[in-house]
Write an enzyme that holds these catalytic residues in place. Structure first.
Site, short mmCIF file in Angstrom:
data_model
loop_
_atom_site.label_atom_id
_atom_site.label_comp_id
_atom_site.label_asym_id
_atom_site.label_seq_id
_atom_site.Cartn_x
_atom_site.Cartn_y
_atom_site.Cartn_z
N LYS A 57 0.88 -1.32 0.28
CA LYS A 57 -0.61 0.04 0.14
C LYS A 57 1.25 1.70 0.13
O LYS A 57 0.37 2.29 -0.21
CB LYS A 57 -1.06 0.15 1.36
CG LYS A 57 -2.19 -1.26 1.03
CD LYS A 57 -3.09 -0.51 2.26
CE LYS A 57 -4.33 -1.68 2.01
NZ LYS A 57 -4.78 -3.00 2.22
N GLU A 68 -10.62 7.02 3.10
CA GLU A 68 -10.90 6.67 4.16
C GLU A 68 -10.38 5.46 5.29
O GLU A 68 -9.47 4.99 3.35
CB GLU A 68 -12.01 6.05 3.52
CG GLU A 68 -12.06 5.05 2.74
CD GLU A 68 -11.10 5.06 1.19
OE1 GLU A 68 -10.67 6.46 1.05
OE2 GLU A 68 -10.73 4.06 0.91
N SER A 98 1.67 -9.96 -0.62
CA SER A 98 1.48 -8.48 -0.63
C SER A 98 1.75 -7.55 0.82
O SER A 98 1.69 -6.67 0.65
CB SER A 98 -0.26 -8.17 -1.34
OG SER A 98 -0.87 -9.08 -0.08
C1 PLP Z 1 -4.97 -3.63 1.59
C2 PLP Z 1 -3.88 -5.29 1.24
C3 PLP Z 1 -4.59 -6.46 0.52
C4 PLP Z 1 -5.62 -5.67 -0.25
O1 PLP Z 1 -5.63 -4.36 -1.46
P1 PLP Z 1 -5.54 -4.62 -3.09
O2 PLP Z 1 -5.53 -3.70 -3.46
O3 PLP Z 1 -6.75 -5.70 -2.95
O4 PLP Z 1 -3.79 -5.00 -3.36
C5 PLP Z 1 -4.28 -6.88 0.27
N1 PLP Z 1 -3.20 -7.88 1.19
C6 PLP Z 1 -2.36 -6.73 1.88
C7 PLP Z 1 -1.67 -7.08 2.83
C8 PLP Z 1 -3.26 -5.76 2.40
O5 PLP Z 1 -2.62 -4.83 2.80
#
Ligand code: PLP
Length: 399
Positions: free
Chosen positions: A90, A112, A378
């Site tokens: 993010k 938000e 992610s």
């Molecule tokens: C917020 C988040 C997601 C989901 O958000 P996307 O916009 O679909 O990438 C996925 N993995 C983590 C670790 C997150 O914090």
């Protein structure tokens, strides 16, 4: 191959667009008229790249997971977004958007947040860039996410409690949009995923595309080829997936598998499997697949993972599914938990519960021994430790 990126009207096939009231259209059009010129400018690129390198810690490693590869008898490479500053992908988007705000001459950021991850990323970059930060959050979420709320405050943000409706993410989005309209172009709305009215989905995808750019270069260096056989990522709104596939989506030899949250199961009524169950509709200013209830209203989504718990999905994915460019796997809470414990025990990496949905795809897919599989982790699992501990005994035997 046809174009899977946004077209000049802000659409992905029939999805996307900007379905907003006139008052909001002014803000959105102002951004749409400036974002590309800013992103493509030399000054922006230099500053963005520098911060990604020195502040976020990029490039994130592309790690050949040896024991996981042996387990599945194939070649698995993990794109380690979990190693970024603040623990997930993010931050790439947050830094990019706050720089765009700066180039637009705006110094008050609004956003938000639901679970608080995007709020913390936004508060972080506001501290970094010395900008005023107002985070809208449903009162119910404020009570559930005490640590993230305190983190945002420690970083200097003002957390504004939203007490309308169910007092959760959807109401926080509405409140933030209202504040944006009232500010008359003196604030910048920093959106956290590849959703919302055009130009947000394209802007977020471009800012996250550094992930895929690095994958190409790192894979070439490590394997002698820049295209894997498979790219795998989880999708909530779709920002980490957008970044992962951005530079490969037009390469026909790359299979793309996306993991969405099935929750307790796609037929259980407790799910967030938008691409499996969704109907074409309008949500939060854009057209995409949306989970609707019997009355045709937006359904309350459910997932064990706060980051995947969203009733809509980035419009690019509705188009990719319609055009059969991607395979979608709906992963249950339990499949994700099993995958989290497996990665932890095989590789010593505790993934975010969102990322664990992508990891579960490895269990459900048959790969060839010579395949090259790239999977984006992610985020890291620190924020999910309580969830993992509650379930550890049920998954004691997972290997
Ligand atoms: C917020 C988040 C997601 C989901 O958000 P996307 O916009 O679909 O990438 C996925 N993995 C983590 C670790 C997150 O914090």
């Amino acid at each position: 191959m046809e174009n899977f990126h946004v077209d000049e009207n802000g659409y992905y096939g029939e999805f996307g667009g900007a379905y907003v009231p006139e008052s909001l259209k002014v803000c959105v059009d102002n951004l749409a008229s400036q974002y590309l010129k800013i992103i493509e400018s030399k000054e922006f690129q230099a500053e963005f790249k520098q911060l990604l390198k020195d502040y976020v810690g990029r490039p994130s490693p592309l790690y050949r997971a040896t024991r996981l590869s042996t387990h599945y008898n194939t070649n698995i490479y993990l794109k380690r977004e979990d190693l970024n500053h603040t623990g997930a992908h993010k931050i790439n988007n947050a830094i990019g958007q706050i720089l765009i705000a700066k180039y637009m001459g705006i110094s008050h950021i609004i956003a938000e947040t639901g679970a608080g991850q995007h709020g913390v990323a936004t508060a972080t970059v506001c501290a970094l860039m010395d900008m005023k930060c107002s985070i809208y959050m449903g009162q119910v979420d404020i009570e559930r996410q005490y640590v993230n709320v305190e983190k945002m405050k420690m970083l200097g943000a003002e957390v504004i409690s939203v007490t309308s409706g169910t007092m959760t993410l959807t109401n926080a989005v509405d409140a933030a949009l209202e504040a944006w309209i009232e500010s008359e172009n003196n604030t910048f709305y920093l959106l956290g995923s590849a959703v919302g009215p055009h130009p947000y989905p394209d802007m977020v995808a471009r800012l996250q595309s550094v992930i895929g750019e690095e994958i190409k270069a790192q894979l070439l260096e490590q394997t002698g080829r820049s295209n894997p056989n498979y790219l795998i990522a989880c999708v909530g709104g779709g920002s980490n997936a957008a970044g992962t596939i951005y530079h490969h989506v037009h390469e026909a030899d790359v299979n793309i598998i996306l993991a969405e949250a099935a929750g307790k199961g796609v037929d259980s009524g407790m799910t967030a499997a938008t691409l499996t169950l969704g109907t074409s509709s309008i949500i939060h200013g854009y057209k995409s697949y949306v989970i609707l209830d019997e009355k045709g209203e937006i359904a309350e989504p459910y997932s064990i993972s706060a980051g995947l718990d969203y009733p809509g999905i980035g419009p690019m994915y509705a188009n990719l599914v319609d055009k059969k460019r991607v395979e979608i796997q709906a992963i249950t809470d339990d499949e994700a938990l099993a995958a989290a414990f497996r990665l932890t025990r095989l590789e010593g990496i505790i993934p975010a519960i969102e990322s664990s949905h992508a990891l579960a795809v490895l269990e459900n897919t048959k790969f060839k021994p010579e395949d090259v599989v790239v999977l984006t982790v992610s985020g890291r699992g620190d924020k999910d430790i309580e969830t993992y501990l509650e379930n550890v005994s049920r998954f004691a035997h997972v290997k």
